[in-house]
Design a protein around this motif. Structure first.
Motif, PDB file in Angstrom:
ATOM      1  N   ARG A   5       0.864  -1.283   0.009  1.00 45.65           N
ATOM      2  CA  ARG A   5      -0.119  -0.081   0.056  1.00 45.65           C
ATOM      3  C   ARG A   5       0.769   1.086  -0.120  1.00 45.65           C
ATOM      4  O   ARG A   5       1.907   1.348   0.764  1.00 45.65           O
ATOM      5  CB  ARG A   5      -1.064   0.026   1.231  1.00 45.65           C
ATOM      6  N   ILE A   6       0.594   2.123  -0.702  1.00 44.14           N
ATOM      7  CA  ILE A   6       1.257   3.430  -0.597  1.00 44.14           C
ATOM      8  C   ILE A   6       0.254   4.604  -0.583  1.00 44.14           C
ATOM      9  O   ILE A   6      -0.804   4.677  -0.803  1.00 44.14           O
ATOM     10  CB  ILE A   6       1.979   3.642  -2.031  1.00 44.14           C
ATOM     11  N   PRO A   7       0.655   5.929   0.202  1.00 44.26           N
ATOM     12  CA  PRO A   7      -0.370   6.984   0.366  1.00 44.26           C
ATOM     13  C   PRO A   7      -0.452   7.576  -0.590  1.00 44.26           C
ATOM     14  O   PRO A   7       0.342   7.944  -1.624  1.00 44.26           O
ATOM     15  CB  PRO A   7       0.564   7.474   1.560  1.00 44.26           C
ATOM     16  N   PHE A   8      -1.665   8.471  -0.784  1.00 44.12           N
ATOM     17  CA  PHE A   8      -1.922   9.234  -1.424  1.00 44.12           C
ATOM     18  C   PHE A   8      -2.812  10.374  -1.074  1.00 44.12           C
ATOM     19  O   PHE A   8      -3.407  10.304   0.099  1.00 44.12           O
ATOM     20  CB  PHE A   8      -2.786   8.543  -2.940  1.00 44.12           C
ATOM     21  N   LEU A   9      -2.976  11.356  -1.750  1.00 42.26           N
ATOM     22  CA  LEU A   9      -3.892  12.679  -1.407  1.00 42.26           C
ATOM     23  C   LEU A   9      -5.126  12.600  -2.333  1.00 42.26           C
ATOM     24  O   LEU A   9      -4.531  12.646  -3.698  1.00 42.26           O
ATOM     25  CB  LEU A   9      -3.405  13.716  -1.140  1.00 42.26           C
ATOM     26  N   LYS A  10      -6.088  13.019  -1.966  1.00 47.37           N
ATOM     27  CA  LYS A  10      -7.316  13.436  -3.208  1.00 47.37           C
ATOM     28  C   LYS A  10      -7.467  14.903  -3.162  1.00 47.37           C
ATOM     29  O   LYS A  10      -7.619  15.270  -1.861  1.00 47.37           O
ATOM     30  CB  LYS A  10      -8.623  12.398  -2.980  1.00 47.37           C
TER      31      LYS A  10
END
Length: 301
Positions: A5-10
């Protein structure tokens, strides 16, 4: 087994929405099919563009890579630049940062609040080869292009300009009177545009106000398109329809555009929003939300 899993921003700028990955420490390599799956509004996170923030090789604070929802890579996106500018300004604690893109170096700077960000989009290009067009036109304030019967075209004589990507703007009396979902794909893929084009319907309400609807290449109808707003404002000024400082009203909200007379640079400013933070599983492409963004949840009674 390592966590996939990798972090992201919406994020979004006036509803023009993005999924943002920070790839400065570890690369994020996704193929077009994966990008399209993540971008799906039915089964994925949903976005207009996917943004990866990478290390700059040109001395800028960071490099911004842009992919459309269909997986194609594009050179510029004004609203994405404002969103990434907001993140980098906050990270650096500076009043301005330089962002490298495939369209060149862009400068983002803070306005009156953290969420309001301006970007210097540089100088627009009007030469037919720079847009580019498939044939020569001496005057790009309007070119010979129409949809519909010769004696009664539905749309005709657009202005064309490159603001990091190609744009065609059709001037109409009522932007809501046209089926942009049907006309947009025909015009985006017209042979006159060898690299395809973003298609806009523009309605001039006053010398300082323009209403706009946009079909974005590789995306479709979008709530907002920053480069389309820039292209339209510049084209309107060239045609004598508007002043050089205007508000462009898109379905997602208004964006301020100044085509600066001193150096012909375009300054675009408006609001940005962090919708939520999340984690994306690279193996399954499923995601989970991990934190809320700017919006404050209503209290539950």
């Amino acid at each position: 087994m390592a966590d996939a899993r990798i972090p992201f921003l919406k994020m979004n700028g006036l509803g023009n929405d993005f999924v943002v990955f920070d790839a400065r420490q570890a690369s994020v390599a996704l193929n077009p099919a994966q990008i399209a799956a993540i971008g799906s509004r039915d089964s994925g996170i949903g976005f207009d563009q996917m943004i990866t923030v990478e290390r700059s090789s040109a001395g800028a604070y960071a490099f911004m890579r842009i992919h459309n929802r269909d997986g194609s890579q594009v050179d510029a996106c004004g609203n994405a630049t404002r969103c990434i500018g907001r993140l980098l300004l906050g990270e650096a604690g500076l009043a301005a940062v330089t962002i490298e893109t495939n369209a060149g170096l862009l400068h983002a700077f803070a306005r009156e609040s953290e969420s309001n960000v301006a970007v210097d989009m540089g100088v627009p290009r009007f030469d037919w080869q720079s847009i580019p067009l498939a044939e020569e036109f001496a005057d790009t304030t309007q070119i010979e292009l129409q949809i519909g019967p010769i004696d009664a075209p539905v749309l005709h004589s657009p202005s064309v300009v490159n603001v990091g990507n190609p744009h065609a703007i059709f001037w109409v009396e009522d932007i809501d009177a046209y089926e942009l979902d049907k006309l947009g794909p025909l015009l985006e893929n017209h042979p006159i545009f060898p690299q395809k084009a973003n298609i806009s319907l523009a309605q001039v309400d006053s010398p300082r106000e323009i209403r706009l609807r946009v079909w974005e290449r590789g995306v479709g109808i979008t709530l907002a398109c920053g480069t389309a707003a820039c292209a339209t404002a510049v084209a309107a000024a060239r045609k004598g329809l508007c002043e050089r400082d205007v508000d462009v009203h898109l379905p997602g909200g208004a964006i301020g555009i100044e085509w600066r007379a001193s150096d012909d640079h375009i300054i675009m400013s408006g609001e940005t929003e962090i919708e939520f933070e999340g984690l994306l599983d690279l193996e399954t492409l499923k995601y989970e939300r991990t934190a809320a963004g700017d919006a404050v949840a209503e209290p539950v009674s």
